[in-house]
Design a protein around this motif. Structure first.
Motif, PDB file in Angstrom:
ATOM      1  N   LYS A   1      -6.741  71.588  32.342  1.00 34.91           N
ATOM      2  CA  LYS A   1      -6.619  71.782  33.791  1.00 34.91           C
ATOM      3  C   LYS A   1      -7.757  72.154  34.649  1.00 34.91           C
ATOM      4  CE  LYS A   1      -1.812  73.605  33.449  1.00 34.91           C
ATOM      5  NZ  LYS A   1      -0.982  74.695  33.854  1.00 34.91           N
ATOM      6  N   LEU A   2      -7.923  71.925  35.823  1.00 42.79           N
ATOM      7  CA  LEU A   2      -9.291  72.133  36.859  1.00 42.79           C
ATOM      8  C   LEU A   2      -8.884  73.415  37.550  1.00 42.79           C
ATOM      9  CD1 LEU A   2     -10.111  68.605  37.816  1.00 42.79           C
ATOM     10  CD2 LEU A   2     -11.209  69.990  35.817  1.00 42.79           C
ATOM     11  N   VAL A   3      -9.891  74.094  37.918  1.00 44.98           N
ATOM     12  CA  VAL A   3      -9.742  75.189  38.637  1.00 44.98           C
ATOM     13  C   VAL A   3     -10.095  74.969  39.804  1.00 44.98           C
ATOM     14  CG1 VAL A   3     -10.403  77.573  38.998  1.00 44.98           C
ATOM     15  CG2 VAL A   3     -10.184  76.992  36.740  1.00 44.98           C
ATOM     16  N   ILE A   4      -9.058  75.013  40.957  1.00 47.14           N
ATOM     17  CA  ILE A   4      -9.509  74.417  42.378  1.00 47.14           C
ATOM     18  C   ILE A   4      -9.676  75.745  43.260  1.00 47.14           C
ATOM     19  CG2 ILE A   4      -8.508  73.128  44.423  1.00 47.14           C
ATOM     20  CD1 ILE A   4      -9.185  71.595  41.997  1.00 47.14           C
ATOM     21  N   ASP A   5      -8.624  76.684  42.713  1.00 47.37           N
ATOM     22  CA  ASP A   5      -8.834  78.040  43.701  1.00 47.37           C
ATOM     23  C   ASP A   5      -8.912  78.892  42.681  1.00 47.37           C
ATOM     24  OD1 ASP A   5      -8.483  80.131  45.197  1.00 47.37           O
ATOM     25  OD2 ASP A   5      -6.632  79.720  46.226  1.00 47.37           O
ATOM     26  N   PRO A   6     -10.252  79.576  42.664  1.00 48.61           N
ATOM     27  CA  PRO A   6     -10.471  80.849  41.576  1.00 48.61           C
ATOM     28  C   PRO A   6      -9.649  81.985  41.853  1.00 48.61           C
ATOM     29  CG  PRO A   6     -12.136  80.546  43.143  1.00 48.61           C
ATOM     30  CD  PRO A   6     -11.459  79.425  43.409  1.00 48.61           C
ATOM     31  N   ARG A   7      -8.806  82.393  42.815  1.00 42.28           N
ATOM     32  CA  ARG A   7      -8.099  83.333  43.069  1.00 42.28           C
ATOM     33  C   ARG A   7      -6.613  83.088  42.265  1.00 42.28           C
ATOM     34  NH1 ARG A   7      -8.012  83.150  49.308  1.00 42.28           N
ATOM     35  NH2 ARG A   7      -7.755  81.123  48.811  1.00 42.28           N
ATOM     36  N   GLN A   8      -6.365  82.061  41.836  1.00 43.46           N
ATOM     37  CA  GLN A   8      -5.325  81.610  41.351  1.00 43.46           C
ATOM     38  C   GLN A   8      -5.290  81.586  39.500  1.00 43.46           C
ATOM     39  OE1 GLN A   8      -2.210  81.626  42.444  1.00 43.46           O
ATOM     40  NE2 GLN A   8      -3.100  82.011  44.351  1.00 43.46           N
ATOM     41  N   ALA A   9      -4.912  82.132  38.906  1.00 44.71           N
ATOM     42  CA  ALA A   9      -5.061  82.147  37.365  1.00 44.71           C
ATOM     43  C   ALA A   9      -4.311  80.923  36.739  1.00 44.71           C
ATOM     44  CB  ALA A   9      -4.533  83.260  36.578  1.00 44.71           C
ATOM     45  N   LEU A  10      -5.187  80.224  35.779  1.00 44.50           N
ATOM     46  CA  LEU A  10      -4.400  79.136  35.437  1.00 44.50           C
ATOM     47  C   LEU A  10      -3.363  79.879  34.150  1.00 44.50           C
ATOM     48  CD1 LEU A  10      -7.325  76.789  34.174  1.00 44.50           C
ATOM     49  CD2 LEU A  10      -5.740  76.605  35.991  1.00 44.50           C
ATOM     50  N   SER A  11      -2.037  78.831  34.082  1.00 47.40           N
ATOM     51  CA  SER A  11      -1.249  78.991  33.435  1.00 47.40           C
ATOM     52  C   SER A  11      -0.729  77.871  32.503  1.00 47.40           C
ATOM     53  CB  SER A  11       0.200  79.727  34.069  1.00 47.40           C
ATOM     54  OG  SER A  11       0.665  78.657  34.910  1.00 47.40           O
ATOM     55  N   TYR A  12      -0.563  78.071  31.100  1.00 43.94           N
ATOM     56  CA  TYR A  12      -0.105  76.907  30.419  1.00 43.94           C
ATOM     57  C   TYR A  12       1.378  76.995  29.746  1.00 43.94           C
ATOM     58  CZ  TYR A  12      -4.702  75.496  30.597  1.00 43.94           C
ATOM     59  OH  TYR A  12      -6.086  75.086  30.985  1.00 43.94           O
ATOM     60  N   PRO A  13       2.189  76.203  29.461  1.00 44.38           N
ATOM     61  CA  PRO A  13       3.382  76.423  28.695  1.00 44.38           C
ATOM     62  C   PRO A  13       3.163  76.904  27.470  1.00 44.38           C
ATOM     63  CG  PRO A  13       2.747  74.281  29.023  1.00 44.38           C
ATOM     64  CD  PRO A  13       1.889  74.723  29.753  1.00 44.38           C
TER      65      PRO A  13
END
Length: 450
Positions: A321-333
């Protein structure tokens, strides 16, 4: 006077007639469009080969669900394609046999991976062992018997969902994270396709009563038309999809056997690197680590699981996954087997429980199940040392989720989470609810503080 030829013919017919046990319950035909939604399915003490056909004589003694209706894109009309679902149960499993007729177009299917049959024709058995619950189990198969399974919870969103292309439907998405143990097989016929499904009782949770009723609905996806059809005449505008289910009545004598799974293992690794001198390679061996997983069915509706130094080496890798908005944390299933057990019990309208935050647990235990109107999930895990932001020490995670069913389609829940490490802590408490009224209206809300 009766002719000897007639007597001989009668004797020949009697000699080849099938033997019918007087104790066998008579098979019944239940039409969803005629309102025959309370189904008495026969209990047959038999075990059959899962060959993907309905040739075994036991299927002739099963209850038959027929009279399907269109559900999407327009509900209420008679289904364009005829479907017959045969249902019976043995002491240890429930069986579904489906004969799907397809006179209008070709059957769409492929030899797909598990949980990737949304582009195929498929049959979905929506089963609610806890009647009037806001959760259901979904067992789906394509014409070859390839499986796609998960849980359906009203009022919450899912990361990995089934039928994501049918957003116009009113039913909740199916969370594909859980993988149940069940058997299925099918084959394409000149007039459509046949599939058979066997769901062992030890693979699921259900009520503790000696005699019980289960909610049921059957969904058929027809790919050539893009239509969905249901056995119950289900309304798109209804506030609750599961509240429109039919009922399997009078299930009795269910034998779950003793559910106790213990999986010990030993892991080690070696790291090789170019060496100096005469030795071209040098290897460093790690000390072998001993671990174990266990699963114990405390009762038919309550399961305790645990793990010590689990090995997740065989778990499917995450997609990048790519971080587009650093304010939004990445989440994975979640894909790790221990955390998938009873994961549906921790679902909230706005996701508050993210088990992937527990990165490499040293030890963990979980209790999940349902008793009466209450569903409960408790998770406790001791993780490896992580970021030094909170100081040294192993993080300890605790999560408690309790929900209560209200009436036929409403639910009220609370969630408490706690993380402690090195004298610091992070805690959260929330209350949420989903209330339906007048069948087509719903009100949902959630309040949380941390």
């Amino acid at each position: 006077m009766t002719s000897p030829i007639v007597l001989a013919a009668l004797a020949a017919l009697l000699s080849v007639a099938p033997t019918v046990d007087a104790d066998d319950p008579p098979a019944g035909i239940y039409s969803g469009r005629s309102g025959q939604t309370s189904v008495k399915i026969p209990r047959i003490d038999a075990s059959i080969a899962m060959d993907g056909t309905l040739d075994n004589p036991v299927w002739q003694r099963a209850a038959v669900l027929t009279g399907f209706s269109e559900y999407s894109p327009l509900d209420g009309l008679p289904a364009e394609d005829s479907t017959e679902v045969f249902v019976w149960y043995s002491p240890r499993a429930i069986y579904f046999g489906v004969r799907a007729f397809e006179p209008h177009g070709g059957v769409h299917y492929k030899l797909a991976d598990r949980d990737k049959i949304d582009a195929d024709d498929n049959i979905q058995v929506v089963l609610s062992p806890f009647l009037h619950s806001r959760q259901a189990l979904v067992f789906s198969v394509n014409p070859l018997g390839i499986q796609s399974d998960g849980t359906m919870t009203e009022g919450v969103g899912k990361a990995r969902s089934f039928n994501t292309g049918t957003t116009q439907t009113g039913r909740p998405a199916t969370d594909l994270s859980p993988d149940f143990v069940y058997e299925s097989r099918g084959h394409v016929t000149p007039g459509g396709y046949d599939v058979v499904i066997r769901i062992p009782f030890r693979s699921i949770k259900y009520q503790a009563g000696d005699v019980q009723d289960w909610g049921v609905n059957i969904v058929r996806k027809v790919q050539h038309s893009g239509h969905e059809q249901t056995w119950i005449p289900t309304k798109l505008a209804a506030a609750s999809f599961l509240a429109q289910s039919g009922t399997l009545v009078g299930l009795t004598g269910l034998d779950r056997s003793r559910v106790l799974d213990v999986n010990p293992f030993v892991t080690a690794h070696a790291v090789g690197a170019p060496g100096a001198g005469a030795s071209p390679w040098g290897y460093n061996m790690s000390r072998p680590a001993v671990g174990t997983n266990f699963r114990w069915g405390v009762t038919s509706n309550l399961t305790l699981t645990g793990t010590y130094r689990p090995d997740f080496a065989e778990v499917e890798s995450d997609a990048a996954k790519l971080v587009i908005d650093p304010r939004q944390a990445l989440s994975y299933p979640e894909k790790r087997p221990f955390f998938l057990e009873g994961l549906e019990q921790f679902s909230t309208p706005s996701s508050l429980v993210y088990t992937r935050a527990i990165q490499a647990p040293i030890a963990a235990t979980k209790l999940s199940g349902k008793s009466g109107e209450y569903s409960v999930g408790f998770l406790s895990a001791l993780d490896q040392e992580s970021s030094p932001i909170t100081g040294t020490g192993h993080p300890l995670y605790n999560v408690l989720r309790v929900t209560r069913d209200i009436g036929g389609a409403s639910v009220l829940g609370t969630t408490i989470t706690d993380k402690e490490q090195g004298g610091a802590y992070s805690r959260l408490a929330s209350v949420d609810g989903r209330f339906t009224f007048d069948k087509i209206y719903s009100l949902q809300g959630q309040f949380a503080t941390s």
